[in-house]
Design an enzyme around this catalytic site. Structure first.
Site, mmCIF file in Angstrom:
data_model
loop_
_atom_site.group_PDB
_atom_site.id
_atom_site.type_symbol
_atom_site.label_atom_id
_atom_site.label_comp_id
_atom_site.label_asym_id
_atom_site.label_seq_id
_atom_site.Cartn_x
_atom_site.Cartn_y
_atom_site.Cartn_z
ATOM 1 N N ARG A 98 -26.143 29.737 -33.929
ATOM 2 C CA ARG A 98 -26.898 28.697 -33.205
ATOM 3 C C ARG A 98 -28.242 28.572 -33.901
ATOM 4 O O ARG A 98 -29.129 29.417 -33.710
ATOM 5 C CB ARG A 98 -27.045 29.055 -31.730
ATOM 6 C CG ARG A 98 -28.000 28.112 -31.013
ATOM 7 C CD ARG A 98 -27.940 28.197 -29.509
ATOM 8 N NE ARG A 98 -26.760 27.519 -28.988
ATOM 9 C CZ ARG A 98 -26.567 27.239 -27.698
ATOM 10 N NH1 ARG A 98 -27.473 27.584 -26.803
ATOM 11 N NH2 ARG A 98 -25.469 26.634 -27.305
ATOM 12 N N HIS A 125 -22.712 19.845 -31.652
ATOM 13 C CA HIS A 125 -22.313 20.957 -30.779
ATOM 14 C C HIS A 125 -20.782 20.911 -30.665
ATOM 15 O O HIS A 125 -20.230 20.591 -29.612
ATOM 16 C CB HIS A 125 -22.989 20.815 -29.418
ATOM 17 C CG HIS A 125 -22.995 22.061 -28.581
ATOM 18 N ND1 HIS A 125 -22.348 23.222 -28.965
ATOM 19 C CD2 HIS A 125 -23.552 22.325 -27.368
ATOM 20 C CE1 HIS A 125 -22.522 24.147 -28.027
ATOM 21 N NE2 HIS A 125 -23.248 23.622 -27.055
ATOM 22 N N GLN A 128 -18.701 22.713 -27.864
ATOM 23 C CA GLN A 128 -18.837 22.047 -26.572
ATOM 24 C C GLN A 128 -17.821 20.907 -26.465
ATOM 25 O O GLN A 128 -17.120 20.780 -25.453
ATOM 26 C CB GLN A 128 -20.264 21.497 -26.435
ATOM 27 C CG GLN A 128 -20.525 20.793 -25.127
ATOM 28 C CD GLN A 128 -20.540 21.745 -23.951
ATOM 29 O OE1 GLN A 128 -21.226 22.743 -23.977
ATOM 30 N NE2 GLN A 128 -19.770 21.429 -22.917
ATOM 31 N N ASP A 217 -26.452 14.623 -20.610
ATOM 32 C CA ASP A 217 -27.061 15.854 -21.141
ATOM 33 C C ASP A 217 -28.575 15.686 -21.062
ATOM 34 O O ASP A 217 -29.082 14.577 -20.856
ATOM 35 C CB ASP A 217 -26.598 16.079 -22.592
ATOM 36 C CG ASP A 217 -27.162 17.364 -23.204
ATOM 37 O OD1 ASP A 217 -27.555 18.274 -22.442
ATOM 38 O OD2 ASP A 217 -27.223 17.456 -24.444
ATOM 39 N N CYS A 261 -22.845 19.271 -20.169
ATOM 40 C CA CYS A 261 -22.605 20.488 -20.959
ATOM 41 C C CYS A 261 -23.310 21.697 -20.346
ATOM 42 O O CYS A 261 -22.928 22.826 -20.619
ATOM 43 C CB CYS A 261 -23.052 20.275 -22.394
ATOM 44 S SG CYS A 261 -24.803 19.892 -22.548
ATOM 45 N N ARG A 289 -15.067 26.339 -22.074
ATOM 46 C CA ARG A 289 -15.646 26.792 -23.338
ATOM 47 C C ARG A 289 -14.953 28.070 -23.804
ATOM 48 O O ARG A 289 -14.690 28.256 -24.997
ATOM 49 C CB ARG A 289 -17.154 27.056 -23.181
ATOM 50 C CG ARG A 289 -18.010 25.834 -22.868
ATOM 51 C CD ARG A 289 -18.154 24.930 -24.070
ATOM 52 N NE ARG A 289 -18.719 25.627 -25.218
ATOM 53 C CZ ARG A 289 -20.025 25.892 -25.388
ATOM 54 N NH1 ARG A 289 -20.913 25.505 -24.499
ATOM 55 N NH2 ARG A 289 -20.450 26.516 -26.468
HETATM 56 N N1 CP Z 1 -23.619 24.202 -23.074
HETATM 57 C C1 CP Z 1 -24.114 25.238 -23.767
HETATM 58 O O1 CP Z 1 -23.955 25.353 -24.984
HETATM 59 O O2 CP Z 1 -24.765 26.152 -22.999
HETATM 60 P P1 CP Z 1 -25.672 27.337 -23.536
HETATM 61 O O3 CP Z 1 -26.874 26.720 -24.193
HETATM 62 O O4 CP Z 1 -26.039 28.120 -22.311
HETATM 63 O O5 CP Z 1 -24.891 28.146 -24.515
HETATM 64 N N1 NVA Z 2 -28.683 18.946 -26.151
HETATM 65 C C1 NVA Z 2 -28.852 20.269 -25.627
HETATM 66 C C2 NVA Z 2 -27.538 20.979 -25.552
HETATM 67 C C3 NVA Z 2 -27.590 22.286 -24.860
HETATM 68 C C4 NVA Z 2 -26.309 23.036 -24.859
HETATM 69 C C5 NVA Z 2 -29.808 21.040 -26.491
HETATM 70 O O1 NVA Z 2 -29.708 20.972 -27.718
HETATM 71 O O2 NVA Z 2 -30.657 21.728 -25.938
#
Ligand code: CP
Ligand code: NVA
Length: 303
Positions: A98, A125, A128, A217, A261, A289
């Site tokens: 990440r 993502h 997701q 989102d 998400c 997930r």
């Molecule tokens: N939706 C998602 O990726 O959640 P987290 O940021 O908690 O991993």
């Molecule tokens: N768009 C959001 C997704 C979180 C899972 C972010 O990047 O924070």
């Protein structure tokens, strides 16, 4: 096999992964030995609840092992990303990363000698979106012909939904007055427009009335939500995007299920009442997930 973006996967690879995810969900015991003896490195520059936990538990359930690495406590902070990734890849059989910036994820993947899975960067993502398609398939009974409407800012989650939908026959309508600057992907948008499955509008009410699934989102990515230097832009976005909120009044004009998400910012992109309503499928969506990523891990790590 890497999963940096679903743009790199064929429709067949994505469909096969979804089939496997469904089977993993229905028959978890059949997969207890699938990744026995294999290790997954999990490198996170940002916070996470779902991605971290579901990958870590997923590896355990497949008979493997996961090593969580908080970026700040590693020497990735001191060294070249590609060099550190190459070393990490000599210890593990796959890496979930990440990263804040997509370009850093690409540097990491080019250094790694093992498959790299994108656990959410500023542009995509993909994990997701695979979990989301699994959810749509379960609820609608099939993907082909389902209609997903995404409302809010065009961001990493939206991009991955577009890439996933146009490969699986899901119609996707995007109601987004702006694109998150870091997420802009003209190549993806061109593919979407050519697919015959994609539409854009700013008429949220009309789009929601025609939707089977209504998805939103955050308007502000997680690393900026409480960042003081982002305060002015945060206030601007809240004003600009509030007309696109998923709320009770909108749901009165739509029969769609609500997806998110997570984490949700209640009172901004979605109301607390909608989140708690019978139309919300966000918790089942989050559970998926786990099942989706077990299938992704097996495909990536060659089980
Ligand atoms: N939706 C998602 O990726 O959640 P987290 O940021 O908690 O991993
Ligand atoms: N768009 C959001 C997704 C979180 C899972 C972010 O990047 O924070």
């Amino acid at each position: 096999m890497d999963l940096i973006t679903l743009k790199d996967w064929t429709s067949e690879e994505l469909q096969a992964t979804l089939d496997e995810a469904m089977d993993v969900k229905d028959h978890p015991d059949l997969y207890r030995q699938s990744l026995v003896g294999q290790s997954l490195g999990m490198l996170f520059q940002k916070t996470s609840t779902r991605t971290r936990t579901s990958f870590e538990v997923g590896m355990t359930q497949l008979g493997g092992h996961a090593v969580y690495l908080d970026w700040r406590s590693t020497n990735f902070t001191l060294a070249d990303i590609g060099d550190e990734a190459q070393v990490l890849s000599r210890y593990v059989d796959g890496i979930v990363a990440r990263m804040m910036r997509h370009d850093d994820l690409l540097d990491l993947a080019s250094g790694s000698e093992v498959p790299v899975i994108n656990g959410c960067c500023d542009r995509y993502h993909p994990c997701q979106a695979v979990g989301d398609l699994l959810t749509i398939r379960e609820v609608a009974g099939k993907l082909d012909g389902a209609h997903l409407v995404y409302a809010g800012i065009r961001n990493n989650v939206c991009n991955s939904l577009i890439a996933a939908c146009i490969k699986t026959g899901v119609r996707i309508t995007v109601v987004a007055p702006e694109v998150n600057p870091a997420s802009d992907d003209p190549e993806l948008m061109e593919a979407a427009r050519e697919s015959g499955l994609f539409a854009e509008t700013l008429d949220l009410v009309a789009a929601a009335a025609a939707a089977d699934f209504l998805y939103t989102d955050t308007w502000i990515d997680m690393e900026f939500f409480e960042d003081d230097s982002f305060r002015e832009e945060r206030e601007r976005r809240i004003a600009a995007f509030t007309p696109y909120q998923i709320n009770e009044s909108l749901l009165e004009k739509s029969d769609a299920y609500v997806m998110h998400c997570l984490p949700a910012h209640k009172g901004y992109e979605v109301t607390a009442g909608v989140m708690a309503s019978e139309r919300s499928i966000v918790i089942d969506q989050a559970e998926n997930r786990l099942h989706a990523q077990k299938a992704i891990l097996m495909r990536s790590m060659g089980a």
